[in-house]
Design a protein around this motif. Structure first.
Motif, mmCIF file in Angstrom:
data_model
loop_
_atom_site.group_PDB
_atom_site.id
_atom_site.type_symbol
_atom_site.label_atom_id
_atom_site.label_comp_id
_atom_site.label_asym_id
_atom_site.label_seq_id
_atom_site.Cartn_x
_atom_site.Cartn_y
_atom_site.Cartn_z
ATOM 1 N N GLY A 136 42.151 12.038 92.759
ATOM 2 C CA GLY A 136 40.904 12.138 93.509
ATOM 3 C C GLY A 136 40.694 13.420 94.298
ATOM 4 O O GLY A 136 39.803 13.471 95.142
ATOM 5 N N SER A 137 41.512 14.434 94.055
ATOM 6 C CA SER A 137 41.226 15.730 94.684
ATOM 7 C C SER A 137 41.756 16.858 93.808
ATOM 8 O O SER A 137 42.529 16.627 92.872
ATOM 9 N N PHE A 138 41.368 18.095 94.157
ATOM 10 C CA PHE A 138 41.817 19.258 93.381
ATOM 11 C C PHE A 138 43.324 19.468 93.485
ATOM 12 O O PHE A 138 43.888 20.266 92.734
ATOM 13 N N LYS A 139 43.984 18.789 94.399
ATOM 14 C CA LYS A 139 45.418 18.998 94.585
ATOM 15 C C LYS A 139 46.206 18.711 93.293
ATOM 16 O O LYS A 139 47.298 19.239 93.109
ATOM 17 N N ASP A 140 45.632 17.921 92.418
ATOM 18 C CA ASP A 140 46.287 17.630 91.128
ATOM 19 C C ASP A 140 46.531 18.903 90.317
ATOM 20 O O ASP A 140 47.523 19.011 89.595
ATOM 21 N N LEU A 141 45.614 19.854 90.436
ATOM 22 C CA LEU A 141 45.710 21.084 89.629
ATOM 23 C C LEU A 141 47.004 21.828 89.906
ATOM 24 O O LEU A 141 47.644 22.375 89.007
ATOM 25 N N GLY A 142 47.385 21.865 91.185
ATOM 26 C CA GLY A 142 48.612 22.575 91.535
ATOM 27 C C GLY A 142 49.843 21.706 91.405
ATOM 28 O O GLY A 142 50.936 22.189 91.078
ATOM 29 N N MET A 143 49.661 20.411 91.645
ATOM 30 C CA MET A 143 50.834 19.545 91.677
ATOM 31 C C MET A 143 51.451 19.342 90.302
ATOM 32 O O MET A 143 52.666 19.214 90.168
ATOM 33 N N THR A 144 50.624 19.353 89.260
ATOM 34 C CA THR A 144 51.183 19.218 87.912
ATOM 35 C C THR A 144 52.140 20.380 87.616
ATOM 36 O O THR A 144 53.177 20.201 86.982
ATOM 37 N N VAL A 145 51.808 21.554 88.132
ATOM 38 C CA VAL A 145 52.640 22.733 87.889
ATOM 39 C C VAL A 145 53.933 22.637 88.692
ATOM 40 O O VAL A 145 55.038 22.828 88.165
ATOM 41 N N LEU A 146 53.798 22.295 89.964
ATOM 42 C CA LEU A 146 54.983 22.237 90.817
ATOM 43 C C LEU A 146 55.960 21.159 90.340
ATOM 44 O O LEU A 146 57.157 21.407 90.188
ATOM 45 N N VAL A 147 55.447 19.980 90.062
ATOM 46 C CA VAL A 147 56.349 18.889 89.667
ATOM 47 C C VAL A 147 56.956 19.170 88.280
ATOM 48 O O VAL A 147 58.121 18.860 88.028
ATOM 49 N N SER A 148 56.203 19.809 87.407
ATOM 50 C CA SER A 148 56.773 20.179 86.103
ATOM 51 C C SER A 148 57.927 21.164 86.279
ATOM 52 O O SER A 148 58.976 21.039 85.636
ATOM 53 N N GLN A 149 57.723 22.140 87.145
ATOM 54 C CA GLN A 149 58.785 23.123 87.376
ATOM 55 C C GLN A 149 60.015 22.450 88.000
ATOM 56 O O GLN A 149 61.150 22.773 87.644
ATOM 57 N N VAL A 150 59.778 21.479 88.888
ATOM 58 C CA VAL A 150 60.906 20.745 89.479
ATOM 59 C C VAL A 150 61.657 19.989 88.386
ATOM 60 O O VAL A 150 62.887 19.996 88.330
ATOM 61 N N LYS A 151 60.904 19.362 87.502
ATOM 62 C CA LYS A 151 61.545 18.610 86.416
ATOM 63 C C LYS A 151 62.391 19.552 85.563
ATOM 64 O O LYS A 151 63.521 19.225 85.172
ATOM 65 N N GLN A 152 61.850 20.724 85.308
ATOM 66 C CA GLN A 152 62.601 21.711 84.522
ATOM 67 C C GLN A 152 63.878 22.137 85.256
ATOM 68 O O GLN A 152 64.954 22.215 84.670
ATOM 69 N N MET A 153 63.760 22.363 86.562
ATOM 70 C CA MET A 153 64.935 22.790 87.327
ATOM 71 C C MET A 153 65.990 21.686 87.365
ATOM 72 O O MET A 153 67.183 21.957 87.252
#
Ligand SMILES: *Cc1c(COP(=O)(O)O)cnc(C)c1O
Ligand SMILES: [Zn+2]
Length: 476
Positions: A136-153
């Protein structure tokens, strides 16, 4: 040499695209790999930003990039149908697709706000509905990137136990839901009593560890910065520039939705100021890679009670002083000490920027007037709409300009705000209040009530349209 160059031009295999963290301080420019747990420059403590190997990206022509982005846009080809991952090479090129945590974010609608535009005196006004998104907010746009990078790490063996953020509501909702999808623990620090019930319930439902602190957002931010010094707890605030990489697609997507035409102005509400920096960064990348040739003007809108950027703008950005944010209905931007202040000022200087603020009544009335014309605004979008109206009235936006307002969250997250507005309990007049009418349950009474009410509605509609005619008469 000559032959080598010709040969280079003919090469068709994809270049290895590459991105890294880089210190924003031009005298330092220290670099760090994206899988390093780091949020500020070790050498000078400035913020970091993600930089890309632009030469490698420039090997593909602007036309070819546009074609690729169009082919992927909202397609079913996972993960490229996501508005973010369809632009993966520009966002996070080295991530393996297996580690991408996507909930099909981005690709939100951009609609012509024809009636609202006519009422306030703009022929070509558009709303980009970033709130029509998973959390429900634009925060999803950035969070998909951050959480993906965390998963990779984590997959590479990083000892990350949890991901944490301080939040005015929407960041925690996005963090919690992406972490839940990835099976990673999230921790959210919220200012007690300062976010809406709908926003609080999201991280709770998604299994976050929710800590409610008796302070404001800036106080939560100070605490989370301390606790994430422990490298097993990864910081998800927008100080972490991975989020900016996802959020930067919003400007790119707007331009793409206009068939690669750049609007004259983009208005965005700003609190911690990560999003305006992101907007600028995506547009600059498009310009540098030849997809666009002009830049829009960027307007940041702030609530008058939390307007440190506006105050700095009024002093030509010669100085900046953090302030204690006062309570505002625009709770997601109730921030007095924005983390991304340096980036935001840099962006505004590059985009011929303007900052405007709005009072509580101005933001609430603008949101409600928008709703009357077919929107369903959150209070932050109300701030942006109010700022725009003030700039039109001040002659700083011309009626012929092509303007986009970034709507940052879904109005359904802010039902208290709307209910209180229409019940006229906000402590100031609600110019567009629309109260339910209580009527006895019989046809005669209903008919009578309708006759009166319809007459009143018509008068209100005429008043709105006359206001426009008067404004036009004054302008010519
Ligand atoms: C986070 C947020 C903002 C402000 O974005 P910043 O990057 O902090 O400036 C505006 N509106 C809504 C709804 C938000 O959630
Ligand atoms: Zn540095």
């Amino acid at each position: 040499m000559h032959f080598a160059n010709e040969y280079d031009k003919l090469k068709v295999e994809p270049m290895p695209y590459r991105a890294w963290f880089q210190c924003i301080n031009e005298k330092c420019n220290e670099q760090y790999p994206l899988n390093k747990i780091i949020y500020r420059c070790k050498a000078c403590d400035s913020l970091l930003e993600v930089k890309h190997d632009m030469q490698a990206l420039a090997h593909r022509s602007a036309k070819a990039w546009m074609k690729l982005f169009e082919d992927r846009y909202k397609s079913t080809q996972w993960p490229y149908g996501s508005g973010i991952w369809g632009k993966k090479e520009w966002v996070l090129p080295q991530i393996s697709d297996d580690n991408i945590v996507s909930l099909y974010e981005g690709g939100t609608n951009l609609f012509w706000a024809e009636r609202f535009g006519k009422i306030i005196g703009l022929d070509n006004l558009w709303l980009k509905l970033c709130g029509n998104s998973h959390s429900g907010s634009f925060k999803d746009l950035g969070m998909t990137v951050l959480v993906s990078q965390v998963k990779q790490m984590i997959s590479e063996g990083a000892p990350i136990q949890a991901v944490a953020c301080a939040s005015t509501g929407d960041t925690s909702a996005a963090l919690a839901v992406y972490c839940a999808a990835a099976g990673i623990q999230s921790i959210v620090l919220l200012p007690k009593g300062k976010i809406s019930m709908a926003q609080l319930v999201q991280p709770i439902a998604n299994g976050a560890l929710v800590l409610s602190l008796d302070t404001d957002f800036d106080g939560c931010m100070r605490v989370v910065r301390e606790i994430t010094k422990d490298e097993t707890i990864y910081l998800a605030n927008s100080m972490n520039s991975l989020r900016i990489e996802g959020q930067k697609t919003v400007g790119m997507e707007i331009v793409q939705q206009f068939d690669w035409e750049v609007p004259d102005g983009i208005i965005i509400p700003g609190g911690n100021l990560g999003n305006v920096s992101a907007l600028g960064s995506g547009l600059l990348m498009m310009r540098d890679l030849g997809l666009i040739t002009k830049l829009p003007r960027i307007v940041v809108a702030q609530a008058e009670r939390a307007n440190p950027l506006y105050r700095s703008y009024m002093k030509n950005f010669e100085s900046f002083e953090p302030m204690e944010a006062g309570k505002t209905l625009a709770s997601a931007i109730q921030i007095g000490d924005p983390v991304s202040i340096v980036k935001a000022i840099r962006t505004l200087k590059q985009f011929n920027g303007i900052v405007m603020d709005a009072t509580e009544q101005e933001l609430a009335d603008a949101a409600a007037l928008g709703d009357r014309t077919g929107m369903f605004n959150c209070p932050h979008t109300g701030v942006a709409l109010a700022a725009m109206i003030k700039l039109i009235n001040a002659g700083k936006i011309d009626r012929s300009e092509h303007v986009v307002v970034i709507s940052t969250a879904n109005g359904l997250k802010f039902t208290d705000f709307k209910v209180n507005y229409h019940e006229e309990t906000l402590g100031f007049p609600s110019t567009y209040a629309n109260k339910p009418i209580e009527v006895p349950a019989n046809v005669g009474a209903v008919k009578k009530a309708l006759t009166n009410a319809l007459k009143k509605k018509n008068e209100q509609k005429e008043a709105l349209e006359n206001a426009l005619k008067n404004r036009r008469a004054k302008n010519v």
